[in-house]
Design a protein around this motif. Structure first.
Motif, PDB file in Angstrom:
ATOM      1  N   ILE A 195      -4.007  -4.342  -7.237  1.00 44.92           N
ATOM      2  CA  ILE A 195      -3.824  -2.885  -7.053  1.00 44.92           C
ATOM      3  C   ILE A 195      -4.889  -2.639  -6.305  1.00 44.92           C
ATOM      4  CG2 ILE A 195      -4.562  -1.217  -9.023  1.00 44.92           C
ATOM      5  CD1 ILE A 195      -3.406  -2.842 -11.355  1.00 44.92           C
ATOM      6  N   VAL A 196      -6.087  -2.631  -6.350  1.00 49.24           N
ATOM      7  CA  VAL A 196      -6.796  -2.754  -5.746  1.00 49.24           C
ATOM      8  C   VAL A 196      -7.123  -2.925  -4.249  1.00 49.24           C
ATOM      9  CG1 VAL A 196      -9.702  -3.202  -4.845  1.00 49.24           C
ATOM     10  CG2 VAL A 196      -8.734  -2.910  -7.587  1.00 49.24           C
ATOM     11  N   GLY A 232      -4.672  -3.521  -2.931  1.00 56.06           N
ATOM     12  CA  GLY A 232      -2.738  -2.371  -2.908  1.00 56.06           C
ATOM     13  C   GLY A 232      -3.013  -0.866  -2.076  1.00 56.06           C
ATOM     14  N   LEU A 233      -4.401  -0.193  -3.442  1.00 54.27           N
ATOM     15  CA  LEU A 233      -4.756   1.723  -2.148  1.00 54.27           C
ATOM     16  C   LEU A 233      -5.716   1.000  -1.962  1.00 54.27           C
ATOM     17  CD1 LEU A 233      -6.561   2.833  -6.211  1.00 54.27           C
ATOM     18  CD2 LEU A 233      -4.802   3.590  -4.704  1.00 54.27           C
ATOM     19  N   ASN A 261       2.126  -4.664  -5.076  1.00 52.61           N
ATOM     20  CA  ASN A 261       0.906  -3.990  -5.378  1.00 52.61           C
ATOM     21  C   ASN A 261       0.686  -3.150  -6.601  1.00 52.61           C
ATOM     22  OD1 ASN A 261       0.215  -5.529  -2.812  1.00 52.61           O
ATOM     23  ND2 ASN A 261      -1.107  -5.825  -3.274  1.00 52.61           N
ATOM     24  N   LEU A 262       1.765  -1.725  -6.194  1.00 52.94           N
ATOM     25  CA  LEU A 262       1.155  -0.684  -6.649  1.00 52.94           C
ATOM     26  C   LEU A 262       2.361   0.118  -8.208  1.00 52.94           C
ATOM     27  CD1 LEU A 262      -0.376   1.526  -4.179  1.00 52.94           C
ATOM     28  CD2 LEU A 262      -1.467   0.392  -5.901  1.00 52.94           C
ATOM     29  N   GLY A 263       3.557  -1.556  -7.921  1.00 51.46           N
ATOM     30  CA  GLY A 263       4.594  -1.446  -8.656  1.00 51.46           C
ATOM     31  C   GLY A 263       5.409  -0.917  -8.440  1.00 51.46           C
ATOM     32  N   ALA A 301       0.329  -1.040  -0.317  1.00 52.91           N
ATOM     33  CA  ALA A 301      -0.424   0.244  -0.097  1.00 52.91           C
ATOM     34  C   ALA A 301       1.185   0.698   0.167  1.00 52.91           C
ATOM     35  CB  ALA A 301      -0.844   0.478   1.490  1.00 52.91           C
ATOM     36  N   ILE A 331       1.164  -8.182 -11.528  1.00 53.53           N
ATOM     37  CA  ILE A 331       0.296  -7.110 -11.291  1.00 53.53           C
ATOM     38  C   ILE A 331      -0.697  -7.725 -11.446  1.00 53.53           C
ATOM     39  CG2 ILE A 331       0.074  -4.678  -9.614  1.00 53.53           C
ATOM     40  CD1 ILE A 331       3.116  -4.710 -10.649  1.00 53.53           C
ATOM     41  N   LYS A 332      -2.178  -8.520 -11.221  1.00 54.75           N
ATOM     42  CA  LYS A 332      -3.118  -8.175 -11.496  1.00 54.75           C
ATOM     43  C   LYS A 332      -3.947  -7.278 -11.101  1.00 54.75           C
ATOM     44  CE  LYS A 332      -2.442 -12.251 -13.837  1.00 54.75           C
ATOM     45  NZ  LYS A 332      -3.836 -13.243 -14.721  1.00 54.75           N
ATOM     46  N   SER A 333      -5.437  -6.641 -10.960  1.00 53.47           N
ATOM     47  CA  SER A 333      -6.265  -5.889 -10.818  1.00 53.47           C
ATOM     48  C   SER A 333      -6.775  -6.166  -9.480  1.00 53.47           C
ATOM     49  CB  SER A 333      -7.369  -6.140 -11.451  1.00 53.47           C
ATOM     50  OG  SER A 333      -7.046  -5.666 -13.057  1.00 53.47           O
TER      51      SER A 333
END
Lengths: 337, 337
Positions: free
Chosen positions: B277-278, B280-281, B198-200, B170, B272-274
């Protein structure tokens, strides 16, 4: 809230990852998804851009005409963009065709020290009323001062923005800051950054570019692109949202688009393998990969040594002959040791 | 040149990615490769650490005894490390076993606000003369001030260094700077960072941690680990070399080790799949994934909405009951809209 202009070359840089075999159907499917997500610019074409389909760099499955007409039909919210390298793309044959099909955004690209060759293409595209950008490829290879000189030429020719590319995936954030700051403080037009992920820094370098004043970024679905891939677009949108930048892209719909891209157009999602790390560190264009592999095997030389030697010689695309020279030098050195 | 201590949990965090099914043979193969590369610490075990194999979080293919004995036999340059969460790992049964087998480095971990539970394990491991670190998981969930308080407890208990984990992937770099700076300026022991991608930003956040004073980093071969994976070790070594940090790791041999890991122990290289990302956000631990997917499907709710709602509620591992609550709230809200 700062507006960031996102350009999405999934269907152009990604074409490198499938040896330029993207089909019209695949182009239609991804354009539809990106258009729904309101991606501002969708770039389409052969990996090396307009007019590049050839034995030398690879024959594309579809003609430029088919690729662009298909994209045109499926983009309404998003503008249709093309990548144009003078030498591959002629004005009469190629650029005129793209303009006839109704392309919106034309990016004219050269090696970072060769902006001169872009003058006629940039001028022509501007005369035709198109939105025109100058692109400096392999931009890590020259100093900030030289980069500014080249960018200023493009500005003079009529470019409405300058994008520098990290074609070899070689940048660390501090160099991004140096180059982008030099450009934004010297030019009167917007500046952009096109990242590659060889050193795992595509997202970080993109953010760093914005902090240094850039307002244009490139990103592709799942990072689909040459070698280790590009900045992963849906990750970029997530991070930019979190940082308070405005991309005008619908977040859930760009996640959907990336899933569609993964299912429908990609054979593999880019990952960072050893070769990409080494070519990124060495600052060598990934297009040399096949020949480096072949010669390393033939002469039983470590391909990592070849990349580092090529990096020291500052080779660029077109100088493939130097690879064999480098291999011979390594063999000679090994013999003496 | 600053020395950075690298710990490699490929065979522990990576175990999450294969539902804890790493075999003794795989452990032997990777330990041999990492040992050749002179990786300072190789961490081995169930994804949730020592004593964690259970119906609740997953039965491991091999017992802790087999995993640790196998690693021990194959590590001579590298120290053997373990991840220990009190609650999963008891002192008498588990910690003593690991000490008997000859583990070198013991990392005692808790949720970021629960350092209290680590006191007995840290003290015991120190008494036995082991190298002991305190680990604060999900560290994005509390303020820098609270994090410092918890870390100070661990220091008091005898920890010789503190590692904060970005368990949910995150962090943005500015938060890494804030947290690490607060820790390095308040503690008398080294500080480390364990990134997720997760967020690269796993590589970028790791560098940022060093710039803020950290001297310990975790990384895994090809990023092998839970969800979107960890900081990719061989990329990290490349970037740290380029930045002038000293890791004492052999670069070509760690590239070799990553290739061996890819071939011999991984089913898939993390991408990193959707969902990553979500989560992590939203700052939600990836361990919720299966239940979120199941309930999203069962009640026809967008799983992305579930993650963001869970993030707002600041849920942590063990609070899986809240997922259904959140789903009901979303359904109720949808009905009223």
């Amino acid at each position: 809230m700062i507006d960031i202009l996102i350009s999405d070359p999934t269907l152009r840089d990604g074409n490198h990852a499938v040896s330029h075999q993207l089909s019209a159907k695949q182009v239609a499917i991804y354009c539809e998804a990106a258009n729904k997500a309101k991606v501002p610019i969708v770039e389409v074409g052969h990996g090396n851009g307009l007019g590049a389909s050839s034995l030398q760099v690879g024959i594309a499955l579809e003609s430029d005409k088919v690729l662009l007409e298909t994209a045109r039909k499926n983009l309404s919210n998003s503008k249709l963009g093309i990548h144009v390298i003078p030498g591959f793309a002629t004005i009469k044959r190629d650029l005129q065709l793209a303009i006839d099909i109704g392309v919106d955004v034309i990016r004219v690209a050269s090696h970072c020290s060769e902006a001169d060759i872009t003058q006629r293409h940039i001028s022509y595209a501007r005369e035709k009323g198109k939105e025109v950008y100058g692109v400096l490829m392999m931009s890590h290879m020259v100093s900030a001062t030289l980069l500014v000189e080249e960018a200023k030429k493009m500005e003079l020719y009529g470019a409405e923005g300058i994008i520098i590319m990290d074609s070899a995936g070689a940048y660390l954030p501090n160099s991004v800051t140096e180059k982008i700051s030099a450009l934004t403080s010297s030019l009167n037009i917007p500046v952009g950054f096109h990242a590659h992920n060889n050193l795992g820094l595509a997202i970080a370098n993109s953010i760093t570019a914005l902090e240094a004043g850039a307002t244009i970024l490139d990103g592709t679905a799942r990072g689909f692109g040459a070698g280790a891939g590009n900045a992963q677009l849906e990750v970029l949108v997530a991070v930019l949202n979190k940082l308070g930048y405005n991309t005008n892209i619908d977040f859930y719909k760009i996640l959907d688009a990336s899933e569609i891209a993964e299912l429908e157009i990609m054979q593999n999602i880019p990952v960072i393998k050893s070769e990409s790390i080494v070519s990124g560190l060495a600052g060598v264009f990934s297009g040399f990969s096949k020949q480096v592999k072949r010669l390393a095997k033939e002469f039983n030389v470590d391909q990592r040594d070849i990349y580092f030697a090529l990096g020291e010689k500052k080779v660029v695309a077109g100088q493939e002959d130097i690879i064999i020279e480098v291999v011979m030098e390594i063999l000679k050195k090994d013999k003496h040791e």
